[in-house]
Design a protein around this motif. Structure first.
Motif, PDB file in Angstrom:
ATOM      1  N   PHE A  54      32.117   8.164 144.455  1.00  0.00           N
ATOM      2  CA  PHE A  54      31.802   6.824 144.939  1.00  0.00           C
ATOM      3  C   PHE A  54      30.843   6.930 146.124  1.00  0.00           C
ATOM      4  O   PHE A  54      29.817   6.251 146.184  1.00  0.00           O
ATOM      5  N   ARG A  55      31.178   7.824 147.053  1.00  0.00           N
ATOM      6  CA  ARG A  55      30.336   8.025 148.234  1.00  0.00           C
ATOM      7  C   ARG A  55      28.971   8.563 147.838  1.00  0.00           C
ATOM      8  O   ARG A  55      27.943   8.140 148.364  1.00  0.00           O
ATOM      9  N   ASN A  56      28.933   9.477 146.884  1.00  0.00           N
ATOM     10  CA  ASN A  56      27.657  10.031 146.429  1.00  0.00           C
ATOM     11  C   ASN A  56      26.790   8.964 145.771  1.00  0.00           C
ATOM     12  O   ASN A  56      25.563   8.955 145.931  1.00  0.00           O
ATOM     13  N   SER A  57      27.413   8.052 145.043  1.00  0.00           N
ATOM     14  CA  SER A  57      26.651   6.976 144.397  1.00  0.00           C
ATOM     15  C   SER A  57      25.910   6.151 145.450  1.00  0.00           C
ATOM     16  O   SER A  57      24.713   5.873 145.311  1.00  0.00           O
ATOM     17  N   ILE A  58      26.608   5.806 146.511  1.00  0.00           N
ATOM     18  CA  ILE A  58      25.990   5.009 147.573  1.00  0.00           C
ATOM     19  C   ILE A  58      24.944   5.819 148.321  1.00  0.00           C
ATOM     20  O   ILE A  58      23.869   5.319 148.673  1.00  0.00           O
ATOM     21  N   SER A  59      25.234   7.095 148.567  1.00  0.00           N
ATOM     22  CA  SER A  59      24.291   7.941 149.287  1.00  0.00           C
ATOM     23  C   SER A  59      23.000   8.120 148.492  1.00  0.00           C
ATOM     24  O   SER A  59      21.894   8.080 149.055  1.00  0.00           O
ATOM     25  N   ILE A  60      23.124   8.324 147.183  1.00  0.00           N
ATOM     26  CA  ILE A  60      21.931   8.428 146.335  1.00  0.00           C
ATOM     27  C   ILE A  60      21.138   7.122 146.391  1.00  0.00           C
ATOM     28  O   ILE A  60      19.903   7.124 146.464  1.00  0.00           O
ATOM     29  N   ALA A  61      21.852   6.002 146.388  1.00  0.00           N
ATOM     30  CA  ALA A  61      21.195   4.695 146.441  1.00  0.00           C
ATOM     31  C   ALA A  61      20.372   4.522 147.718  1.00  0.00           C
ATOM     32  O   ALA A  61      19.336   3.857 147.706  1.00  0.00           O
ATOM     33  N   CYS A  62      20.826   5.154 148.813  1.00  0.00           N
ATOM     34  CA  CYS A  62      20.062   5.072 150.069  1.00  0.00           C
ATOM     35  C   CYS A  62      18.664   5.660 149.903  1.00  0.00           C
ATOM     36  O   CYS A  62      17.721   5.249 150.585  1.00  0.00           O
ATOM     37  N   SER A  63      18.540   6.639 149.014  1.00  0.00           N
ATOM     38  CA  SER A  63      17.246   7.263 148.771  1.00  0.00           C
ATOM     39  C   SER A  63      16.402   6.481 147.764  1.00  0.00           C
ATOM     40  O   SER A  63      15.223   6.771 147.578  1.00  0.00           O
ATOM     41  N   LEU A  64      16.997   5.516 147.112  1.00  0.00           N
ATOM     42  CA  LEU A  64      16.278   4.692 146.136  1.00  0.00           C
ATOM     43  C   LEU A  64      15.899   3.323 146.693  1.00  0.00           C
ATOM     44  O   LEU A  64      15.108   2.609 146.088  1.00  0.00           O
ATOM     45  N   ALA A  65      16.471   2.964 147.838  1.00  0.00           N
ATOM     46  CA  ALA A  65      16.302   1.617 148.381  1.00  0.00           C
ATOM     47  C   ALA A  65      14.980   1.459 149.120  1.00  0.00           C
ATOM     48  O   ALA A  65      14.573   2.337 149.876  1.00  0.00           O
ATOM     49  N   GLY A  66      14.319   0.327 148.906  1.00  0.00           N
ATOM     50  CA  GLY A  66      13.079   0.023 149.611  1.00  0.00           C
ATOM     51  C   GLY A  66      12.597  -1.365 149.233  1.00  0.00           C
ATOM     52  O   GLY A  66      13.145  -1.997 148.335  1.00  0.00           O
ATOM     53  N   GLY A  67      11.595  -1.858 149.936  1.00  0.00           N
ATOM     54  CA  GLY A  67      11.042  -3.165 149.585  1.00  0.00           C
ATOM     55  C   GLY A  67      10.736  -4.004 150.795  1.00  0.00           C
ATOM     56  O   GLY A  67      11.592  -4.221 151.649  1.00  0.00           O
ATOM     57  N   SER A  68       9.516  -4.499 150.888  1.00  0.00           N
ATOM     58  CA  SER A  68       9.052  -5.280 152.030  1.00  0.00           C
ATOM     59  C   SER A  68       8.906  -6.749 151.676  1.00  0.00           C
ATOM     60  O   SER A  68       8.574  -7.109 150.537  1.00  0.00           O
ATOM     61  N   LYS A  69       9.094  -7.614 152.672  1.00  0.00           N
ATOM     62  CA  LYS A  69       8.904  -9.048 152.474  1.00  0.00           C
ATOM     63  C   LYS A  69       7.434  -9.418 152.303  1.00  0.00           C
ATOM     64  O   LYS A  69       7.125 -10.589 152.023  1.00  0.00           O
ATOM     65  N   VAL A  70       6.545  -8.443 152.439  1.00  0.00           N
ATOM     66  CA  VAL A  70       5.134  -8.724 152.189  1.00  0.00           C
ATOM     67  C   VAL A  70       4.926  -9.188 150.741  1.00  0.00           C
ATOM     68  O   VAL A  70       3.934  -9.843 150.422  1.00  0.00           O
TER      69      VAL A  70
END
Length: 464
Positions: free
Chosen positions: A182-198
């Motif tokens: 469960f923790r690894n799933s979230i940690s991996i997601a931290c490396s996939l997360a991104g996106g700007s309001k631009v």
């Protein structure tokens, strides 16, 4: 482990341990709120069946490999990741999906598509989707307590960042991953997360929700397969919170219940950026109370928090996408019609002469940096003033828009919204069938609902 352990977790490890050990959630109010969010999101997905962003993602998804999952606007079975991406993009394409204030995200546009796709693949029941949705929302609240509103004010599109992490947690819950995975799933997601309001005012803004849903599915599958990641990716100078403009590394909430109940979701009354909604509520209310028409108006002036002001970037929108992020356009519509509908955000609607004429009388003002110093984007009220040609002056300040737990959508508003979303897409019989499936989703297999989405392709809507 209990719900209180989940709510009061200090670290990701504590949260993962509590979430993986939490028994099935039986809290009735929480489950009812989650079911309402699912219904609202499904309607938004169907409404965007032929939106250009949906169509582009559909074409790309079909060309990147087949699977066994269903998604809107295609009868072809897609991979789980592709189905999540397509439904997520559609859910957010028309900006009619709900807001979630603790994290400043469009939470359901990410969570529901994630769980529909993964749930269909795993052949689970709707009751499991509701359970996982509540947990996914909970980690968004947990992370939002450490990051909001600073993260959002800095320019991050939290739907795409915090939303990705929420999707990974929801997917991990659906898969019943043990606390380490469960923790690894979230940690991996931290490396996939991104996106700007631009990207506001472009097709890529709704794509953010689709990418977050896809990433949530991918992160959970990688964790299930044994991929390892840093055990506390939120903490320290290189942690997710610090790197993404969070205000503190740890936070303990004072809540004693699930966030879906205590904080609630903000259902949208209007199909446009929520930053404009309180001003629109004021215009609609003043118009109704005092009986003036657009021809009577001399000027409309509204003062809103700085982060809201920056979101509404297009005073002279060139197309329907920019119009969704235009106070001048939306305020003029509210003054002319007393409501906004999806038909107001079609290409031919944006340049209507009466609307453009009244737009010139709308002024939006920035309340200044102090308006962003609270804990949420609606802590500082929006103040709207309407001056009439006869010298009359009407003013109204609103803190919480219609659609929040403080002022829920009325039954009439909900019915109008559902009809606006699916009325031109489904026959009367099909609408009733869809309502029945959603209402009883906890007692049905998810493939009954996703099967409806598969049939609801651009050319087959009437045959659902």
């Amino acid at each position: 482990m209990s719900a209180s352990s989940l709510i009061s977790a200090h670290s990701l490890g504590e949260f993962a341990e509590a979430a993986s050990a939490l028994p099935p959630i039986t809290h009735q109010a929480a489950r009812e709120s989650a079911q309402l969010a699912v219904a609202d999101t499904i309607a938004c997905i169907i409404a965007a069946v032929d939106d250009p962003a949906t169509s582009i993602v559909r074409e790309t998804a079909v060309n990147t490999g087949m699977g066994r999952c269903s998604a809107i606007a295609t009868s072809a079975p897609l991979s789980t990741e592709a189905a999540a991406m397509l439904n997520g993009t559609a859910a957010h394409a028309l900006d009619f999906d709900d807001n979630y204030l603790p994290a400043v995200t469009h939470a359901s546009a990410v969570l529901v598509p994630t769980l529909l796709a993964l749930g269909e693949e795993c052949q689970v029941a709707g009751t499991d989707l509701i359970d996982a949705y509540i947990v996914g929302l909970e980690i968004q609240a947990w992370l939002g307590a450490q990051m909001s509103p600073d993260h959002y004010v800095a320019g991050w599109h939290a739907t795409s960042t915090i939303g990705t992490i929420g999707a990974a947690a929801a997917a991990a819950r659906l898969l019943r991953l043990p606390d380490g995975q469960f923790r690894n799933s979230i940690s991996i997601a931290c490396s996939l997360a991104g996106g700007s309001k631009v990207q506001m005012g472009t097709m890529t803004k709704p794509l953010h929700a689709g990418l977050a849903a896809r990433s949530g599915v991918l992160a959970s599958k990688l964790a299930l397969a044994g991929m390892e990641a840093n055990s506390e990716p939120m903490s320290g100078e290189w942690g997710f919170v610090a790197m993404h403009h969070g205000r503190r590394e740890t936070a303990r909430t004072n809540r004693t219940d699930f966030s879906v109940v205590t904080d609630g979701l903000a259902q949208k009354r209007f199909p446009c950026c929520a930053s404009a909604h309180r001003s629109l509520d004021a215009i609609v209310q003043l118009r109704s109370e005092h009986g003036f028409g657009p021809e009577d108006i001399e000027a409309i002036e509204t003062t809103i928090p700085s982060s809201n002001f920056r979101n509404l970037r297009f005073n002279q929108p060139r197309n329907e996408k920019e119009a969704r992020f235009s106070m001048t356009y939306c305020a003029a519509l509210a003054a002319i019609q007393g409501h906004l509908s999806l038909s107001d955000f079609e290409p031919d609607a944006v340049n209507r002469a009466p609307v453009r004429e009244l737009m010139s009388k709308v002024t939006m003002k920035d309340a200044g940096p102090e308006s962003d110093e609270g804990t949420g984007i609606w802590d500082f009220p929006a103040h709207t003033r309407i001056r009439l040609r006869d010298g009359s002056d009407f003013e109204l300040s609103i803190e919480q828009p219609v659609g929040t737990k403080f002022s829920p959508l009325s039954l009439k508003d909900n019915e109008r919204k559902f009809e606006d979303c699916v009325g031109q897409k489904l026959s009367g019989e099909s609408k009733e069938h869809l309502k029945s499936v959603i209402k009883n989703i906890e007692n049905r297999q998810l493939n009954e609902l996703t099967g409806l989405l598969r049939k609801a392709s651009a050319s087959e809507l009437e045959s659902v």
